[in-house]
Structures are given as C-alpha cells and as structure tokens.
Design an enzyme around this catalytic site. Structure first.
Site, PDB file in Angstrom:
ATOM      1  N   LEU A 140       0.973  -1.179  -0.056  1.00  0.00           N
ATOM      2  CA  LEU A 140       0.103  -0.043   0.021  1.00  0.00           C
ATOM      3  C   LEU A 140       1.063   1.272  -0.007  1.00  0.00           C
ATOM      4  CD1 LEU A 140      -2.759  -0.946   2.806  1.00  0.00           C
ATOM      5  CD2 LEU A 140      -2.917  -1.005   0.023  1.00  0.00           C
ATOM      6  N   ASP A 141       0.363   2.038  -0.565  1.00  0.00           N
ATOM      7  CA  ASP A 141       1.190   3.534  -0.533  1.00  0.00           C
ATOM      8  C   ASP A 141       1.219   3.932   0.674  1.00  0.00           C
ATOM      9  OD1 ASP A 141       1.271   3.533  -3.401  1.00  0.00           O
ATOM     10  OD2 ASP A 141      -0.236   4.879  -3.720  1.00  0.00           O
ATOM     11  N   LYS A 142       2.466   4.839   1.081  1.00  0.00           N
ATOM     12  CA  LYS A 142       2.751   5.473   2.360  1.00  0.00           C
ATOM     13  C   LYS A 142       1.494   5.974   2.866  1.00  0.00           C
ATOM     14  CE  LYS A 142       5.612   8.706   4.882  1.00  0.00           C
ATOM     15  NZ  LYS A 142       6.682   9.649   4.635  1.00  0.00           N
ATOM     16  N   ARG A 241      -5.389   6.147  -7.822  1.00  0.00           N
ATOM     17  CA  ARG A 241      -5.034   7.535  -7.978  1.00  0.00           C
ATOM     18  C   ARG A 241      -5.019   7.760  -9.231  1.00  0.00           C
ATOM     19  NH1 ARG A 241       0.254   7.855  -4.178  1.00  0.00           N
ATOM     20  NH2 ARG A 241       0.123  10.030  -4.704  1.00  0.00           N
TER      21      ARG A 241
END
Length: 327
Positions: A140-142, A241
């Site tokens: 998962l992205d930060k 995104r």
C-alpha cells in the site's frame, strides 16, 4: 520432471517449446514465486545458453538454462517495536490494518521505520520470498491506510501471490474525491510512467504500458465531494489515484494527481471555508483499503478481512455531512 528444489547451482535442458522462461522456471522451482524468478533473471543469476536473458524470453526445445542462487545476499532488517493493529492471525498469515504514514518496506531513504521493521520485531516466523521485505505479499502507498496481508511462510506467500497474479483477490477501497463522480462507472487503460515526472504515472492508450481496470460506485455525494468505493481488478502502482485523476475526480489531498489544495479555486467561493477545514482535518491522500477477499492458503476457503474506516477519514465525512445541513 521437477528440478531439485534444494540445489542452488544447476543446469536444466528444456523439454518444452514456446513457453516463457519465468513460467517454465516457476514450475521447476515451486518454492519460488514468479516475481522472485524474474528478479533472478534480471540479476543475471539465470542464463539461457550461457547468456543473460529476459523474463519474457520464449524458450525453445533443448535450450540450456543455468542458474546460480548461492550469491543471493540476505539483507539485515533491524527490528523495531511499534504498535501493530492486527485484524487476524493464524499459522499461515497475518492481516494488518496499516495506518497512514507508515511505509511498508525499506527503500527510497526509509530504512528502519517501516512496517517490515515492526513485523520482524513482533513475529519470529515470516516468509522469505523477498529478503528485503519478509512477509510482504503486496503493498500500500505510504499515505494509504487499511488492510494488508502478511505471509508467515514461503508456501503461503506463493499461494497468495498466485491469487494476485490470477486476479482472484477481491479488494475494495474507500476514497473521498473532488466533485460529483456520478453513481458508478468503469475505468481502464494502460498505465505508464509520466514522461516529465518519473515518480508518477499516467493513463493512456499506449499498449507498451500495463493494462489496468477499476470499477467504482458512489456511496454518497456530499457537495462538493464524493464518498466512493473502488474495486480494482488489476494491481498497478498508484492505480486508483491515476484512474480517478483520469476522470477529473482526483482523491482529496492527493497533490501528485491533482487533488491538492490548489483545486479549491475550481469551486465556488462559498465552499472555500469547508474545503480548507477538510484538508486540514485529513492532510493526507484520502484513500483507505477497506476490505480484501482471498482464498486461505491452507484451508482453501474464501475469507474476507475488513479494516475499519480511520478517524481522520470519518471526521472529513462528518464535516461534509454537517455542511450539507447548513449550506
């Protein structure tokens, strides 16, 4: 015939024709994931007819494959005590509710303050498919919060990775997006790195990129924002995104993809105050991995794990709902 799984150095004479080398070797070495085999090939630890090759190379009958896995160097992960929100745990896997702001594994300047460092501290048993990120099956992205799977052993890791490759994993995300996104829709196309900024991606018709697909449905329209559920069918980097930006409804606070505070000026001045308040409330990409459905690696039954909506996300929704009543 299967190759000796315990052999670190060896040679295989190909007995098949017209098959990718990474697929062929995954059948030979079932204790390695296809991704790890690709990494071996790219690192020139696997050669065809004594020459470096590509993971996509199509093998011919009687090709000679040589491999040497003895030079693989294990990276040292420094254990770090941290609070982990464990949703589920058994002998094969762990399911974590990752908070926003936590990097999943070491890299890009972040070495000791990652989820992996916390996992190594808390768990003695983690898969070793990737030396630099034990246990990590997907990422998962930060700034993205929510559910993430951790494998305790290599066989479970490979079984779970295969489900991601076969697209049988069902994921649901929640996001707050700018504008009225509409009731539902599908977004697809090829994702490529942006030519001007290599840290972000774009959606286009360039078939040299990676095909991506997501479905979405609006949970609620809270003028001037939408609360949305997204179900990605593929798992490309920054996919959700990129997709939401492509339909002009970027995620709240996603500066890289057009969802930052500068977007306020696109809306009527009457919304300025609430929009600034919302941005200050969440101050990170408003994306949450809400649920994931998999086949359990040992039990072979479908299981679904949910991560509760975090406070900052809920606080934004509450502010938007209150705003509807007074605007």
């Amino acid at each position: 015939m299967k190759n000796n799984q315990d052999s670190c150095i060896g040679k295989i004479i190909v007995d098949k024709d017209n098959i990718r080398i990474d697929i062929f070797l995954q059948n030979q070495f079932s204790n390695f994931s296809r991704t790890k085999i690709k990494n071996f090939i790219l690192s020139k630890k696997i050669k065809v007819n004594e020459k470096p090759t590509r993971p996509s190379y199509i093998l011919k009958m009687y090709d000679s494959i040589t491999y040497d896995f003895t030079v693989i160097k294990k990276e040292i992960i420094v254990p770090k005590k941290m609070n982990l929100d464990i949703i589920y745990e058994d002998d094969q896997l762990i399911v974590i509710n990752k908070p926003s702001g936590l990097v999943v594994h070491p890299g890009n300047g972040t070495v000791n303050d990652t989820l992996v460092n916390g996992l190594v501290f808390h768990f003695s048993k983690l898969s070793s498919v990737y030396d630099s990120r034990p246990g990590i099956v997907h990422r998962l992205d930060k700034e993205t919060s929510g559910v993430i799977l951790i494998a305790k052993d290599d066989q479970s890791h490979i079984h779970l990775s295969k489900q991601f490759e076969d697209r049988t994993v069902k994921k649901k995300y929640r996001a707050i997006t700018w504008g009225d996104i509409g009731e539902s829709g599908q977004i697809n196309g090829y994702i490529n790195r942006d030519r001007k900024d290599r840290t972000i991606f774009t959606l286009n018709d360039n078939i040299n990129g990676k095909f991506s697909e997501s479905n979405y449905k609006r949970i609620d329209y809270l003028n001037p924002m939408s609360h949305v559920e997204i179900q990605p069918k593929t798992g490309r980097t920054h996919q959700i995104r990129v997709h939401l930006k492509s339909i002009s409804h970027p995620i709240l606070c996603d500066v890289s993809y057009g969802g930052g505070s500068s977007r306020i000026k696109s809306y009527h001045m009457k919304h300025n105050k609430i929009l600034k308040k919302i941005i200050n409330t969440i101050n990170r990409v408003a994306l949450h991995a809400f649920s994931i459905e998999i086949e359990h690696p040992l039990k072979k039954e479908r299981m679904t794990f949910n991560a509760p909506i975090p406070k900052d996300f809920n606080d934004c929704l509450k502010l938007l709902k209150e705003y509807q009543n007074v605007s």
